[in-house]
Motif scaffolding. Sequence first.
Motif, PDB file in Angstrom:
ATOM      1  N   VAL A 272      47.301  36.892  30.112  1.00  0.00           N
ATOM      2  CA  VAL A 272      48.409  37.971  30.526  1.00  0.00           C
ATOM      3  C   VAL A 272      48.525  38.298  31.966  1.00  0.00           C
ATOM      4  CG1 VAL A 272      48.588  40.541  30.187  1.00  0.00           C
ATOM      5  CG2 VAL A 272      47.786  39.250  28.321  1.00  0.00           C
TER       6      VAL A 272
ATOM      7  N   VAL B  64      48.246  43.291  21.860  1.00  0.00           N
ATOM      8  CA  VAL B  64      47.818  42.241  22.909  1.00  0.00           C
ATOM      9  C   VAL B  64      47.908  40.834  22.311  1.00  0.00           C
ATOM     10  CG1 VAL B  64      46.499  41.309  24.752  1.00  0.00           C
ATOM     11  CG2 VAL B  64      46.881  43.924  24.374  1.00  0.00           C
TER      12      VAL B  64
ATOM     13  N   VAL C 170      42.093  57.077  42.371  1.00  0.00           N
ATOM     14  CA  VAL C 170      41.870  55.610  42.494  1.00  0.00           C
ATOM     15  C   VAL C 170      42.227  54.950  41.359  1.00  0.00           C
ATOM     16  CG1 VAL C 170      39.755  54.121  42.999  1.00  0.00           C
ATOM     17  CG2 VAL C 170      39.643  56.248  43.732  1.00  0.00           C
ATOM     18  N   GLY C 171      43.429  54.257  41.598  1.00  0.00           N
ATOM     19  CA  GLY C 171      44.066  53.590  40.402  1.00  0.00           C
ATOM     20  C   GLY C 171      45.505  54.048  40.330  1.00  0.00           C
ATOM     21  N   SER C 172      46.547  53.117  40.202  1.00  0.00           N
ATOM     22  CA  SER C 172      47.959  53.592  40.595  1.00  0.00           C
ATOM     23  C   SER C 172      48.629  53.202  39.078  1.00  0.00           C
ATOM     24  CB  SER C 172      48.673  53.123  41.503  1.00  0.00           C
ATOM     25  OG  SER C 172      48.756  51.739  41.502  1.00  0.00           O
TER      26      SER C 172
ATOM     27  N   LEU D 235      48.769  48.235  34.629  1.00  0.00           N
ATOM     28  CA  LEU D 235      49.214  47.283  33.460  1.00  0.00           C
ATOM     29  C   LEU D 235      50.828  47.409  33.034  1.00  0.00           C
ATOM     30  CD1 LEU D 235      46.042  47.743  31.012  1.00  0.00           C
ATOM     31  CD2 LEU D 235      47.018  45.700  32.105  1.00  0.00           C
TER      32      LEU D 235
ATOM     33  N   TYR E 165      38.578  50.672  46.016  1.00  0.00           N
ATOM     34  CA  TYR E 165      37.175  51.602  46.007  1.00  0.00           C
ATOM     35  C   TYR E 165      36.000  50.320  45.870  1.00  0.00           C
ATOM     36  CZ  TYR E 165      33.741  54.728  44.428  1.00  0.00           C
ATOM     37  OH  TYR E 165      32.933  55.763  43.850  1.00  0.00           O
TER      38      TYR E 165
ATOM     39  N   GLY F 180      50.315  43.875  32.791  1.00  0.00           N
ATOM     40  CA  GLY F 180      49.896  43.830  31.270  1.00  0.00           C
ATOM     41  C   GLY F 180      51.145  43.679  30.264  1.00  0.00           C
TER      42      GLY F 180
ATOM     43  N   ASP G   8      45.114  51.995  45.446  1.00  0.00           N
ATOM     44  CA  ASP G   8      45.062  50.940  44.431  1.00  0.00           C
ATOM     45  C   ASP G   8      44.602  49.680  45.036  1.00  0.00           C
ATOM     46  OD1 ASP G   8      46.374  50.397  41.105  1.00  0.00           O
ATOM     47  OD2 ASP G   8      45.742  48.578  42.464  1.00  0.00           O
TER      48      ASP G   8
ATOM     49  N   ASN H  54      48.308  58.209  27.782  1.00  0.00           N
ATOM     50  CA  ASN H  54      47.869  58.566  29.213  1.00  0.00           C
ATOM     51  C   ASN H  54      48.239  59.881  29.577  1.00  0.00           C
ATOM     52  OD1 ASN H  54      46.102  56.033  29.732  1.00  0.00           O
ATOM     53  ND2 ASN H  54      48.029  55.309  29.098  1.00  0.00           N
TER      54      ASN H  54
ATOM     55  N   ILE I 161      48.781  53.984  23.817  1.00  0.00           N
ATOM     56  CA  ILE I 161      50.000  53.298  24.413  1.00  0.00           C
ATOM     57  C   ILE I 161      50.014  53.844  25.684  1.00  0.00           C
ATOM     58  CG2 ILE I 161      51.013  52.523  22.312  1.00  0.00           C
ATOM     59  CD1 ILE I 161      52.622  54.959  22.532  1.00  0.00           C
ATOM     60  N   ILE I 162      51.084  53.579  26.456  1.00  0.00           N
ATOM     61  CA  ILE I 162      51.239  54.256  27.763  1.00  0.00           C
ATOM     62  C   ILE I 162      51.487  55.766  27.779  1.00  0.00           C
ATOM     63  CG2 ILE I 162      52.863  54.366  29.545  1.00  0.00           C
ATOM     64  CD1 ILE I 162      53.470  51.520  29.102  1.00  0.00           C
TER      65      ILE I 162
ATOM     66  N   TYR J 287      40.058  45.220  25.713  1.00  0.00           N
ATOM     67  CA  TYR J 287      39.644  45.176  27.209  1.00  0.00           C
ATOM     68  C   TYR J 287      38.395  45.803  27.254  1.00  0.00           C
ATOM     69  CZ  TYR J 287      44.009  43.219  28.657  1.00  0.00           C
ATOM     70  OH  TYR J 287      45.346  42.082  28.950  1.00  0.00           O
TER      71      TYR J 287
ATOM     72  N   GLY K  37      46.827  57.318  36.168  1.00  0.00           N
ATOM     73  CA  GLY K  37      46.696  57.786  37.605  1.00  0.00           C
ATOM     74  C   GLY K  37      48.278  58.557  38.136  1.00  0.00           C
TER      75      GLY K  37
ATOM     76  N   PRO L 257      49.340  53.934  34.700  1.00  0.00           N
ATOM     77  CA  PRO L 257      50.022  55.029  34.124  1.00  0.00           C
ATOM     78  C   PRO L 257      48.988  56.318  34.116  1.00  0.00           C
ATOM     79  CG  PRO L 257      50.167  53.121  32.680  1.00  0.00           C
ATOM     80  CD  PRO L 257      49.492  52.639  33.885  1.00  0.00           C
TER      81      PRO L 257
HETATM   82  C1  LIG Z   1      48.506  43.161  27.951  1.00  0.00           C
HETATM   83  C2  LIG Z   1      48.770  44.599  27.452  1.00  0.00           C
HETATM   84  C3  LIG Z   1      50.035  44.987  27.248  1.00  0.00           C
HETATM   85  C4  LIG Z   1      50.209  46.286  26.891  1.00  0.00           C
HETATM   86  N1  LIG Z   1      51.425  46.624  26.412  1.00  0.00           N
HETATM   87  C5  LIG Z   1      51.880  48.075  26.321  1.00  0.00           C
HETATM   88  C6  LIG Z   1      53.176  48.156  25.604  1.00  0.00           C
HETATM   89  O1  LIG Z   1      54.156  47.351  25.566  1.00  0.00           O
HETATM   90  N2  LIG Z   1      53.539  49.607  25.717  1.00  0.00           N
HETATM   91  C7  LIG Z   1      52.591  50.638  25.468  1.00  0.00           C
HETATM   92  O2  LIG Z   1      52.800  51.699  25.406  1.00  0.00           O
HETATM   93  N3  LIG Z   1      51.338  50.261  26.037  1.00  0.00           N
HETATM   94  C8  LIG Z   1      51.109  49.148  26.448  1.00  0.00           C
HETATM   95  N4  LIG Z   1      49.729  48.797  26.973  1.00  0.00           N
HETATM   96  C9  LIG Z   1      48.754  49.714  27.041  1.00  0.00           C
HETATM   97  C10 LIG Z   1      48.810  50.342  28.496  1.00  0.00           C
HETATM   98  O3  LIG Z   1      49.162  49.362  29.361  1.00  0.00           O
HETATM   99  C11 LIG Z   1      47.866  51.261  29.024  1.00  0.00           C
HETATM  100  O4  LIG Z   1      47.526  52.122  27.919  1.00  0.00           O
HETATM  101  C12 LIG Z   1      47.621  51.633  30.371  1.00  0.00           C
HETATM  102  O5  LIG Z   1      48.024  50.741  31.092  1.00  0.00           O
HETATM  103  C13 LIG Z   1      46.196  52.236  30.632  1.00  0.00           C
HETATM  104  O6  LIG Z   1      46.363  52.850  31.952  1.00  0.00           O
HETATM  105  P1  LIG Z   1      45.155  53.073  33.043  1.00  0.00           P
HETATM  106  O7  LIG Z   1      45.902  53.606  34.251  1.00  0.00           O
HETATM  107  O8  LIG Z   1      44.006  53.619  32.378  1.00  0.00           O
HETATM  108  O9  LIG Z   1      44.710  51.455  33.408  1.00  0.00           O
HETATM  109  P2  LIG Z   1      45.763  50.500  34.197  1.00  0.00           P
HETATM  110  O10 LIG Z   1      46.960  50.453  33.872  1.00  0.00           O
HETATM  111  O11 LIG Z   1      44.690  49.133  34.091  1.00  0.00           O
HETATM  112  O12 LIG Z   1      45.568  50.857  35.769  1.00  0.00           O
HETATM  113  C14 LIG Z   1      44.395  50.711  36.598  1.00  0.00           C
HETATM  114  C15 LIG Z   1      44.670  50.519  37.938  1.00  0.00           C
HETATM  115  O13 LIG Z   1      43.615  50.705  38.601  1.00  0.00           O
HETATM  116  C16 LIG Z   1      43.643  49.593  39.929  1.00  0.00           C
HETATM  117  N5  LIG Z   1      42.115  49.535  40.015  1.00  0.00           N
HETATM  118  C17 LIG Z   1      41.209  49.057  39.448  1.00  0.00           C
HETATM  119  N6  LIG Z   1      39.940  49.001  39.990  1.00  0.00           N
HETATM  120  C18 LIG Z   1      40.279  49.493  41.201  1.00  0.00           C
HETATM  121  C19 LIG Z   1      39.477  49.804  42.408  1.00  0.00           C
HETATM  122  N7  LIG Z   1      38.108  49.535  42.363  1.00  0.00           N
HETATM  123  N8  LIG Z   1      40.198  50.553  43.554  1.00  0.00           N
HETATM  124  C20 LIG Z   1      41.407  50.701  43.499  1.00  0.00           C
HETATM  125  N9  LIG Z   1      41.999  50.463  42.534  1.00  0.00           N
HETATM  126  C21 LIG Z   1      41.715  49.769  41.267  1.00  0.00           C
HETATM  127  C22 LIG Z   1      44.211  48.700  39.122  1.00  0.00           C
HETATM  128  O14 LIG Z   1      44.435  47.585  40.129  1.00  0.00           O
HETATM  129  C23 LIG Z   1      45.247  49.298  38.281  1.00  0.00           C
HETATM  130  O15 LIG Z   1      46.457  49.075  39.022  1.00  0.00           O
HETATM  131  C24 LIG Z   1      49.405  47.442  26.947  1.00  0.00           C
HETATM  132  C25 LIG Z   1      48.172  47.054  27.440  1.00  0.00           C
HETATM  133  C26 LIG Z   1      47.851  45.683  27.837  1.00  0.00           C
HETATM  134  C27 LIG Z   1      46.310  45.222  28.194  1.00  0.00           C
END
Ligand SMILES: Cc1cc2nc3c(=O)[nH]c(=O)nc-3n(C[C@H](O)[C@H](O)[C@H](O)COP(=O)(O)OP(=O)(O)OC[C@H]3O[C@@H](n4cnc5c(N)ncnc54)[C@H](O)[C@@H]3O)c2cc1C
Length: 494
Positions: free
Chosen positions: A135, A164, A16-18, A54, A90, A58, A46, A385, A381-382, A333, A22, A20
């Motif tokens: 953002v 950020v 659930v979530g697409s 993000l 979800y 993001g 997603d 994950n 960072i990305i 966040y 996921g 990085p």
């Molecule tokens: C503003 C910003 C800039 C950034 N810039 C960088 C950068 O330049 N370089 C770098 O390395 N890292 C960067 N990062 C960090 C990086 O983006 C994160 O480490 C990463 O995105 C986290 O991944 P995640 O999968 O946990 O969450 P997310 O990327 O937030 O993905 C979560 C996904 O879950 C989905 N979702 C949420 N709730 C539900 C639900 N109920 N049902 C279905 N889907 C759902 C969302 O729509 C989203 O697509 C940045 C972060 C931010 C906030």
Amino acid sequence: MGSSGTPDQPLRVAIVGSGPSGFYAAGHLLKSKSHPDLNIQVDVYDRLPTPWGLVRGGVAPDHPNIKAVSRVYEKTAAHPEFRFYGNVEYGRDVTHEDLHARYHAVIYAVGAQTDRRMGIPGEDLPGSWAATEFVAWYNGHPDYRELEFDLSSERAIVIGNGNVAADVARMLALTREELAQTDVADHALDVLAESGIKEIVVLGRRGPAQVAFTNPELLELGEMTDADVVVDPRDIEVDPLSRRWLESEAASAAARKNVDILTGYAGRAPAGRRRRIVLRFMVSPLELLGEDHVEGIRICRNELREQDGGLRACSTDTIEELGCGIVFRSIGYRGTPLEGLPFEERRGTIPNEGGRILDEQGGPLRGDYVVGWIKRGPTGIIGTNKRDAQETVDVVLADLDAGRLNDPADPSRETLEELLAERAPDHVTYTGWEAIDSVEKAAGEPHGRPRVKLTRTEELLEAARARALGVKPARPRARRPKRPAPAPGKPRCR
Ligand SMILES: Cc1cc2nc3c(=O)[nH]c(=O)nc-3n(C[C@H](O)[C@H](O)[C@H](O)COP(=O)(O)OP(=O)(O)OC[C@H]3O[C@@H](n4cnc5c(N)ncnc54)[C@H](O)[C@@H]3O)c2cc1C
């Protein structure tokens, strides 16, 4: 149970979530080195019609090289046993019960969907924004496209000293020509390009040795085409406690380099560029001022004290007021609770051990796992994950071997698709996303932009559907670049 993952019964995993986390989890599962012959199917959901979390919504538009990480996720999506179900939320379209009836394991990768608040008077005045909102708006997130940012005042304040905050400051300082080469949402392009903001003041509660900027992000602030970076030499004098820490083995090379970069900035004479990015340290916001709209901010000077093994910023009686028309808080966040799952309120995460979700008694919840920001909090960072997803996938596969996964009543793809046809008939498959992707890229191409984003859910769904129906979808229109004090009280330590 225990026979899933065999030729007769594929192991069915929902993610659930697409974003990085996921996608890395999906990639690790589909190419498991420890289980090379595993018969597995991975379905990624997603709530948005588009994938990448993000990375699309993001990461700053002027960082296209970072956004290019999605190519790795595209390879995962090309696996024959991968499916994407976008526009399926979800908690709204599918429940915990629905997924447990159909999958052996569910991995929650929902990220951190909200922001931390400052908890000071005036925080809810118009003109006070969370960086999360800004953002998401400039990146074209459909839920935020209708927000209106008034950038007509001369000074903006950004609260926070992380990447950020640096992104927000940079986006406020880019020129129209620079913005017009990016995938910034069209609705944001003109507003940003025509902004009246001349000075962006970035406030940090601790000193230069403690900033959370990464070195490249801090360096970028000193390389803006039309903005000078300004640091007052008195502001970056390193206090004795920080000096001792910097000289110790505990200090990271990145922290030492940040201090060097800031010292370099403090020695620079402004070159008379159109805008200034002013970096201030050892100050905290006390109150946002104004009747109907933010007109200023009251801040206090801090000093560092050793507390609980760390250096804490403690307020002093030195108070200052700065006029401004807009404030962005960028202090972190925060995850939000999910239906049917426990939640750790204090940290804003789902309680877990190595990725296994824990119930209130601290035992593992059968078949439920977590990854990414909702697992460990909004840090890293990305690439962080990727390792994190490996840890979660390892425990899923260990539970498979030990016969500890969920035992779904109906683990077939066919009945899942029947459920989605009923609950989320407008869901977007990976083919649908590819159609959106090609429409956006084609619209950007004549203007030298990576893409022109579709930013309304209806437009996204139309583009996704058009491919399925063999219809030529309407292209988004690309904009061409135009010519050019409270009473001093007990110190608060944070
Ligand atoms: C503003 C910003 C800039 C950034 N810039 C960088 C950068 O330049 N370089 C770098 O390395 N890292 C960067 N990062 C960090 C990086 O983006 C994160 O480490 C990463 O995105 C986290 O991944 P995640 O999968 O946990 O969450 P997310 O990327 O937030 O993905 C979560 C996904 O879950 C989905 N979702 C949420 N709730 C539900 C639900 N109920 N049902 C279905 N889907 C759902 C969302 O729509 C989203 O697509 C940045 C972060 C931010 C906030």
